[in-house]
Design a protein around this motif. Structure first.
Motif, PDB file in Angstrom:
ATOM      1  N   CYS A  42       0.852  -1.192   0.000  1.00  0.00           N
ATOM      2  CA  CYS A  42       0.000   0.000   0.000  1.00  0.00           C
ATOM      3  C   CYS A  42       0.888   1.243   0.000  1.00  0.00           C
ATOM      4  O   CYS A  42       1.620   1.484   0.962  1.00  0.00           O
ATOM      5  CB  CYS A  42      -0.897   0.010   1.231  1.00  0.00           C
ATOM      6  SG  CYS A  42      -2.015  -1.402   1.327  1.00  0.00           S
ATOM      7  N   THR A  44       1.334   5.126   0.213  1.00  0.00           N
ATOM      8  CA  THR A  44       0.579   6.245   0.776  1.00  0.00           C
ATOM      9  C   THR A  44       1.119   7.600   0.342  1.00  0.00           C
ATOM     10  O   THR A  44       0.846   8.617   0.966  1.00  0.00           O
ATOM     11  CB  THR A  44       0.590   6.177   2.312  1.00  0.00           C
ATOM     12  OG1 THR A  44       1.951   6.170   2.764  1.00  0.00           O
ATOM     13  CG2 THR A  44      -0.113   4.937   2.812  1.00  0.00           C
ATOM     14  N   LEU A  73      -2.707   4.457  -2.907  1.00  0.00           N
ATOM     15  CA  LEU A  73      -3.851   4.902  -2.124  1.00  0.00           C
ATOM     16  C   LEU A  73      -4.195   6.348  -2.486  1.00  0.00           C
ATOM     17  O   LEU A  73      -3.356   7.090  -3.014  1.00  0.00           O
ATOM     18  CB  LEU A  73      -3.527   4.809  -0.635  1.00  0.00           C
ATOM     19  CG  LEU A  73      -3.165   3.423  -0.103  1.00  0.00           C
ATOM     20  CD1 LEU A  73      -2.947   3.486   1.397  1.00  0.00           C
ATOM     21  CD2 LEU A  73      -4.231   2.409  -0.433  1.00  0.00           C
ATOM     22  N   SER A  95      -5.616   7.201   5.753  1.00  0.00           N
ATOM     23  CA  SER A  95      -5.493   6.079   4.815  1.00  0.00           C
ATOM     24  C   SER A  95      -5.969   4.757   5.389  1.00  0.00           C
ATOM     25  O   SER A  95      -6.064   3.762   4.661  1.00  0.00           O
ATOM     26  CB  SER A  95      -4.023   5.928   4.377  1.00  0.00           C
ATOM     27  OG  SER A  95      -3.536   7.099   3.778  1.00  0.00           O
ATOM     28  N   SER A  98      -8.860   2.864   3.658  1.00  0.00           N
ATOM     29  CA  SER A  98      -8.483   2.275   2.362  1.00  0.00           C
ATOM     30  C   SER A  98      -7.653   1.017   2.547  1.00  0.00           C
ATOM     31  O   SER A  98      -7.837   0.017   1.848  1.00  0.00           O
ATOM     32  CB  SER A  98      -7.696   3.301   1.536  1.00  0.00           C
ATOM     33  OG  SER A  98      -8.474   4.433   1.227  1.00  0.00           O
ATOM     34  N   LYS A 101      -9.832  -1.824   3.682  1.00  0.00           N
ATOM     35  CA  LYS A 101     -10.639  -2.362   2.585  1.00  0.00           C
ATOM     36  C   LYS A 101      -9.813  -3.299   1.709  1.00  0.00           C
ATOM     37  O   LYS A 101     -10.291  -4.359   1.279  1.00  0.00           O
ATOM     38  CB  LYS A 101     -11.204  -1.240   1.732  1.00  0.00           C
ATOM     39  CG  LYS A 101     -12.132  -1.736   0.614  1.00  0.00           C
ATOM     40  CD  LYS A 101     -12.705  -0.606  -0.195  1.00  0.00           C
ATOM     41  CE  LYS A 101     -13.705  -1.135  -1.232  1.00  0.00           C
ATOM     42  NZ  LYS A 101     -13.132  -2.187  -2.110  1.00  0.00           N
TER      43      LYS A 101
END
Length: 482
Positions: A42, A44, A73, A95, A98, A101
């Motif tokens: 991920c 950021t 993201l 964040s 997100s 999820k």
């Protein structure tokens, strides 16, 4: 065709260049090491096209690349007056939904497709992203930390955190100037308080660092970007007494293909004798004011040493941010005529392709800010360091290199970027002369660096200390899939 992947890890690196490079490289090593693993990273922060290309896992073997994915993201826009110490917590807070999820989707795919999708095995978070421990807990999966600094800094922070929680930690900003020493369990020698890391003597940062360190005790395990042969004392301290979860020294984790050398620089190095050039480079955030630039230039001219100097423009007064490039070095605060006088032995450049330069046989010394990635790169390529720390934990790294490990010469171990100190030309010249004389003095320092360089490579080989540690880390991940 049915996939062999059975476990997927969600990585949450800190939004900084060195942390992202290291996280992607760790992901590559994990999936290379065990075909049961896949990784989702991920991201950021907004990445430039060049940066994305540098960390793109698809550039590697396709069987590895197919098991790593980068997810950008939504960019978090913070108010312009946000305190720097609040930036990362604010980004992570914004964040977290997100990231949750993304992890939940992995669980859902597994539920819907049964054995055809990997299970969510847990989170691997950056040392500064401990907010994500709560997200992992909400999903009922383990959380691991990737500690991108060395084992010694981890031991140092754990010691400070214990003192803080017991009410025994004094004002570190005052301690750094009093000439005292501190006994640190992860160090063999007492640490002069003048070498306390900048990160902990800044009052706005210390509570955040203490809280981050305290939360490390909640995770399933900690992978440290170091190797046993480099930091045996610190790793032994971390591995005994049950003070924290298991520690896995899996380094050196380096992205050695992150940048390519620029042709002009490489051609210049090709024309220099072996081990004759001192390389001065101070990291992605490293720059100096006018007076300090002048002192460096005077030192280089006096010592007559071949040099390659990465010189970049400081941000405007009162502004915080990375340095920029000079369009023309005649604009730089260099002594009049300097560039002409050193044209036969030296070269001034802007951004430096650091790994490409360090691997070149012409480079015999590296004047560095002692960021941990740069430390590991210098060790990997067997280049002695001239220690000139600037910020973060770099003063501690410099002390470790010079006093504990004997892999560096001091330029100014207690230098602080924002401390107002100017390192004199005499100090710089003396440090460079000692650094480049490492091949002399019966070759002792150079031999030590070369020996540790070989150890760093063997650690990652089959049966090496870091390879074995990586296997133990992966086995723990596999054994604890919910």
């Amino acid at each position: 065709m049915k996939t062999t992947t059975t476990a997927e890890l969600v990585f949450v690196p800190a939004p900084a260049a060195g942390h992202l490079f290291s996280a992607v490289e760790l992901a590559k090593q994990l999936v290379t090491h065990d075909q049961r693993l896949s990784v989702t990273i991920c991201v950021t922060t907004m990445l430039t096209a060049g940066f994305k290309a540098a960390i793109d896992p698809t550039a590697d073997d396709s069987s590895v690349a197919s098991r790593i994915r980068l997810i950008d993201l939504p960019i978090v826009k913070l108010p312009p007056n946000t305190n720097p110490s609040e930036t990362l917590p604010s980004i992570l807070e914004a964040s977290s939904a997100s990231i949750k999820k993304i992890a939940s989707d992995i669980i859902r795919r597994r539920t819907e497709s049964s054995d055809d999708s990997p299970r969510l095995a847990g989170f691997v978070i950056d040392m500064f992203c401990t907010r994500m421990i709560d997200v992992a807990g909400e999903l009922g999966v383990p959380c691991y930390v990737f500690y991108t600094s060395g084992a010694n800094f981890l031991g140092f922070m754990l010691h400070l955190q214990a003192l803080y929680d017991e009410g025994k930690l004094g004002d570190l900003a005052e301690l750094k100037d009093n000439g005292f020493e501190m006994e640190i369990p992860s160090l063999k020698k007492p640490l002069p308080c003048k070498c306390l890391p900048s990160a902990v003597v800044e009052k706005e940062w210390l509570p955040l660092l203490i809280d981050n360190t305290r939360r490390l005790r909640e995770v399933r395990g900690i992978a440290v970007n170091s190797f046993l042969e480099l930091e045996p004392h610190a790793i032994d301290f971390l591995s005994t007494g049950g003070i924290i979860p298991p520690v896995y020294p899996v380094g050196p984790i380096l992205n050695l293909k992150a940048v390519q050398g620029n042709e002009e620089v490489m051609e210049w190095l090709d024309d220099q004798p072996a081990a004759s050039v001192v390389f001065l480079c101070f990291g992605s955030m490293g720059s100096f004011g006018k007076e300090q630039v002048t002192e460096i230039a005077v030192a280089l001219e006096r010592c007559g040493q071949r040099f390659l100097w990465s010189l970049r423009r400081s941000p405007e007064a009162g502004k915080v941010g990375p340095p920029s490039e000079y369009e023309d070095f005649d604009e730089a605060p260099l002594p009049a005529g300097f560039l002409d006088r050193v044209s036969g032995i030296g070269k001034v450049i802007g951004w430096a392709p650091q790994t490409a330069v360090l691997r070149h046989e012409a480079v015999g010394g590296f004047v560095s800010h002692c960021g941990w990635n740069s430390v590991l790169e210098s060790i990997w390529f067997g280049v002695p360091v001239g220690a000139w720390p600037m910020y973060a934990e770099q003063q501690l790294n410099a002390f470790q290199l010079v006093e504990e490990l004997g892999l560096a010469e001091e330029i100014k171990m207690d230098y602080r970027w924002d401390g107002g100190t100017v390192v004199t030309a005499e100090e710089i010249e003396g440090g460079i002369r000692r650094l480049m004389a490492a091949e002399n003095d019966e070759g002792r320092k150079s031999k030590t660096v070369k020996e540790v360089s070989e150890m760093s490579k063997k650690a990652l080989m089959e049966g090496g200390s870091s390879c074995s540690s990586m296997s133990r880390f992966i086995q723990d991940v596999i054994d604890n899939i919910s």
